[in-house]
Design a protein around this motif. Structure first.
Motif, PDB file in Angstrom:
ATOM      1  N   LYS A 319       0.847  -1.201   0.000  1.00 60.89           N
ATOM      2  CA  LYS A 319       0.000   0.000   0.000  1.00 60.89           C
ATOM      3  C   LYS A 319       0.880   1.247   0.000  1.00 60.89           C
ATOM      4  O   LYS A 319       2.057   1.176   0.362  1.00 60.89           O
ATOM      5  CB  LYS A 319      -0.949  -0.007   1.208  1.00 60.89           C
ATOM      6  N   PRO A 320       0.309   2.385  -0.403  1.00 62.34           N
ATOM      7  CA  PRO A 320       1.132   3.602  -0.492  1.00 62.34           C
ATOM      8  C   PRO A 320       1.538   4.123   0.893  1.00 62.34           C
ATOM      9  O   PRO A 320       0.866   3.829   1.897  1.00 62.34           O
ATOM     10  CB  PRO A 320       0.225   4.604  -1.212  1.00 62.34           C
ATOM     11  N   TYR A 321       2.609   4.909   0.907  1.00 60.52           N
ATOM     12  CA  TYR A 321       3.167   5.476   2.149  1.00 60.52           C
ATOM     13  C   TYR A 321       2.094   6.123   3.019  1.00 60.52           C
ATOM     14  O   TYR A 321       2.086   5.970   4.232  1.00 60.52           O
ATOM     15  CB  TYR A 321       4.236   6.497   1.748  1.00 60.52           C
ATOM     16  N   GLU A 322       1.161   6.832   2.392  1.00 65.79           N
ATOM     17  CA  GLU A 322       0.135   7.568   3.128  1.00 65.79           C
ATOM     18  C   GLU A 322      -0.782   6.633   3.914  1.00 65.79           C
ATOM     19  O   GLU A 322      -1.431   7.041   4.874  1.00 65.79           O
ATOM     20  CB  GLU A 322      -0.724   8.414   2.158  1.00 65.79           C
ATOM     21  N   GLU A 323      -0.840   5.366   3.526  1.00 66.50           N
ATOM     22  CA  GLU A 323      -1.738   4.422   4.209  1.00 66.50           C
ATOM     23  C   GLU A 323      -1.018   3.524   5.205  1.00 66.50           C
ATOM     24  O   GLU A 323      -1.628   2.649   5.819  1.00 66.50           O
ATOM     25  CB  GLU A 323      -2.468   3.565   3.156  1.00 66.50           C
ATOM     26  N   TRP A 324       0.280   3.703   5.344  1.00 72.47           N
ATOM     27  CA  TRP A 324       1.018   2.883   6.309  1.00 72.47           C
ATOM     28  C   TRP A 324       0.561   3.227   7.729  1.00 72.47           C
ATOM     29  O   TRP A 324       0.317   4.396   8.055  1.00 72.47           O
ATOM     30  CB  TRP A 324       2.510   3.161   6.230  1.00 72.47           C
ATOM     31  N   THR A 325       0.468   2.207   8.572  1.00 68.42           N
ATOM     32  CA  THR A 325       0.136   2.447   9.976  1.00 68.42           C
ATOM     33  C   THR A 325       1.079   1.630  10.853  1.00 68.42           C
ATOM     34  O   THR A 325       1.736   0.683  10.381  1.00 68.42           O
ATOM     35  CB  THR A 325      -1.312   2.019  10.305  1.00 68.42           C
ATOM     36  N   VAL A 326       1.112   1.958  12.127  1.00 71.43           N
ATOM     37  CA  VAL A 326       1.958   1.182  13.049  1.00 71.43           C
ATOM     38  C   VAL A 326       1.428  -0.238  13.196  1.00 71.43           C
ATOM     39  O   VAL A 326       2.177  -1.153  13.548  1.00 71.43           O
ATOM     40  CB  VAL A 326       2.066   1.828  14.442  1.00 71.43           C
ATOM     41  N   GLN A 327       0.128  -0.425  12.916  1.00 73.17           N
ATOM     42  CA  GLN A 327      -0.444  -1.772  13.030  1.00 73.17           C
ATOM     43  C   GLN A 327       0.144  -2.738  11.999  1.00 73.17           C
ATOM     44  O   GLN A 327      -0.004  -3.951  12.125  1.00 73.17           O
ATOM     45  CB  GLN A 327      -1.975  -1.718  12.890  1.00 73.17           C
TER      46      GLN A 327
END
Lengths: 484, 46
Positions: A319-327
């Protein structure tokens, strides 16, 4: 009775085996497999690389310690994984090749009930043409052997400078996707200070070359640290330190080739450039070891265990950088396909980088890989060991010990000059390691726990940690009181 | 243009007496950051 096999005797593997042996009774067997004969405290390699420490101050032999602690030590190199066993062996096993002694070259099958893969990274010098230490005047400080070589070359360079020769020194990352900028940063600062000690600083041009978008990124997308009462970006902090020490900066650079005295790199603008040097220390790319895995009928199942590094409980969905999460980041380091296999430290495949991925105008990816060294390696190894101990003792598969890099603190204690009174250091703490912008919208991290400091005290802290962690690694009395 | 380290900051950075207290502060701070626990982020106990 259970048999736990740990692969690798670095910071992560050694930590895991130490806690397993401490917390499991003697009826359970703890085995460690490593091709290395010595434990090395890697963070002090930079001091070997400037001749201020000897390898024996940063290493100790593993065999006597493991014998004393009732840990089975097999000095061998793992080659293949067989998590389902085969027609003869009904449980999982790995094959390994002895690297020393009468059995050198012989392959052995090592079965297990639980397996911890702590094999760390392969130092992938081959990914950059001509980078291998000793081939084109470049050096490395990734192992104590490399650091000895670096000091030998640096010493010769200092002799040339004493004779009046002007030289160029280049230190940084040797690949477009390298990590471990922290070690390179420490080394460039220590080299700079040593040149003052030998009264030859005016004879050298020192250049930092890095794949970071901005200096101070450190593979963690940069930090905003609290300096006294003010917030400061790690970019401003490191730029200030480089300015103070007269170090030139080349950033956004993906090194792709090294020749005698020349570093070739491409930058994000797509330009191909060359930097000349008389002495260079360049950190290589890290990669997985290229292990193969097979099921019980001999079919290749490498993709169930490895994605370069080992697959664990991370979210690997692209997924794109903007959608990365710590989860996205793993919590238990357990392989989802084989629940008795774990991979703490650098051995696990990260879901993605922490720094924003960027490509040059030519399409070359140039950005740092995520760091997982030092404290995270120790912490994740301990929690994996704790989970396995509970699984064995309670005979269930519940994993109570969790440790995501999105909910974990770390400290980067960077020596920037050696000496009890003339030493210097940059101390940076961060919590969490992976920024969580939902929880901490301002900076992604807890401001009161993400601090920066410059000064002699930082060097003392690094020196104190050197002795404390070697004490801990030697499993001397009450070693477990020292946190990872 | 990078910021510069002031002369006063350099004095503080190199003064062993001041740095001794900084050393104690940093050790406590580091312990507080790294030894005060870690956990998951998904809130789904396995």
């Amino acid at each position: 009775m259970a048999k736990v096999v740990v692969l690798g005797a670095g910071i992560s593997g050694h930590t895991a085996v130490s806690y397993l042996r401490k917390n499991l009774s003697k009826e359970h067997e703890v085995v460690i497999v490593s091709p290395n004969s010595n434990y090395q405290w890697v963070p002090s390699n930079i001091w070997i690389g400037i001749g201020r420490m000897k390898p024996k101050q940063c290493t100790f032999p593993l065999a006597p310690l493991y014998k004393k602690k009732n840990i089975t030590y097999i000095q061998a190199k793992v080659t293949t994984f067989h998590p389902e066993g085969d027609a003869k062996i009904k449980k999982g096993y790995v094959t390994a090749e002895y690297v020393v002694g009468d059995r050198k070259g012989e392959t052995v099958k090592i079965d297990y009930d639980y397996l911890i893969n702590a094999t760390g990274p392969k130092l992938n010098f081959e990914a950059t043409e001509g980078l291998k230490p000793g081939t084109h005047n470049t050096t490395s400080v990734c192992t104590y052997g490399h650091a000895v070589h670096a000091w030998s070359d640096l010493k010769k360079l200092i002799d040339r400078m004493k004779n009046g020769e002007q030289v160029k020194i280049v230190i940084g990352t040797g690949h477009a996707k390298a990590t471990c900028q922290g070690a390179a940063f420490e080394y460039i600062m220590n080299v700079e200070q040593e040149l003052h000690r030998y009264n030859v600083r005016d004879k050298a041009t020192i250049t930092w070359i890095s794949n970071e978008y901005e200096v101070g990124d450190f593979g963690m997308d940069g930090l905003t640290v609290k300096m006294g009462s003010q917030l400061m970006s790690s970019k401003d902090l490191i730029e200030m330190v480089f300015e103070d020490r007269g170090i030139h900066i080349i950033k956004r650079a993906g090194v792709y080739k090294v020749e005698e005295g020349k570093v070739y790199y491409e930058n994000l603008d797509g330009e191909h450039k060359v930097e000349e040097f008389d002495f260079a220390m360049l950190i290589p790319a890290f990669s997985g070891h290229g292990f193969k895995a097979y099921d019980k009928t001999g079919n290749d199942i490498t993709d169930k265990l490895f994605k370069g590094f080992m697959i664990v409980d991370a979210d690997y969905t692209a997924k794109p950088y903007e959608e990365w999460t710590v989860q996205d980041w793993p919590e238990t380091y357990q392989n989802p396909n084989y629940q008795n296999i774990f991979a703490p430290g650098i051995a696990f495949a990260p879901p993605h980088t922490i720094s924003k991925p960027r490509t040059s105008k030519n399409g070359t990816p140039i950005f740092p890989a995520p760091p997982r060294t030092g404290m995270p390696s120790g912490i994740t190894a301990k929690l994996v060991a704790d989970n396995i101990v509970e699984m064995i003792k309670k005979e269930n598969n519940h994993l109570h010990h969790l440790g995501s890099m999105g909910n974990m603190g770390a400290a980067c204690i960077a020596s920037t000059g050696f000496g009890i009174l003339k030493g210097r250091g940059v101390t940076i703490t961060t919590n969490p390691i992976v920024p969580d912008y939902k929880k901490y919208p301002e900076t992604g991290r807890i401001n009161s726990k993400t601090i920066g400091d410059l000064g002699l005290a930082g060097h003392w802290v690094k020196l104190a940690l050197h002795y404390a962690f070697l004490y801990k690694a030697k499993m001397k009395p009450f070693w477990w009181l020292i946190p990872e | 243009m990078a910021k510069k380290i002031t002369r006063f900051q350099k004095f503080v950075m190199h003064n062993p007496f001041i740095q001794f207290f900084k050393f104690i502060y940093l050790n406590i701070k580091i312990l507080n950051v790294v030894a005060m626990g870690h956990g998951g982020t998904r809130n789904n106990k396995k």
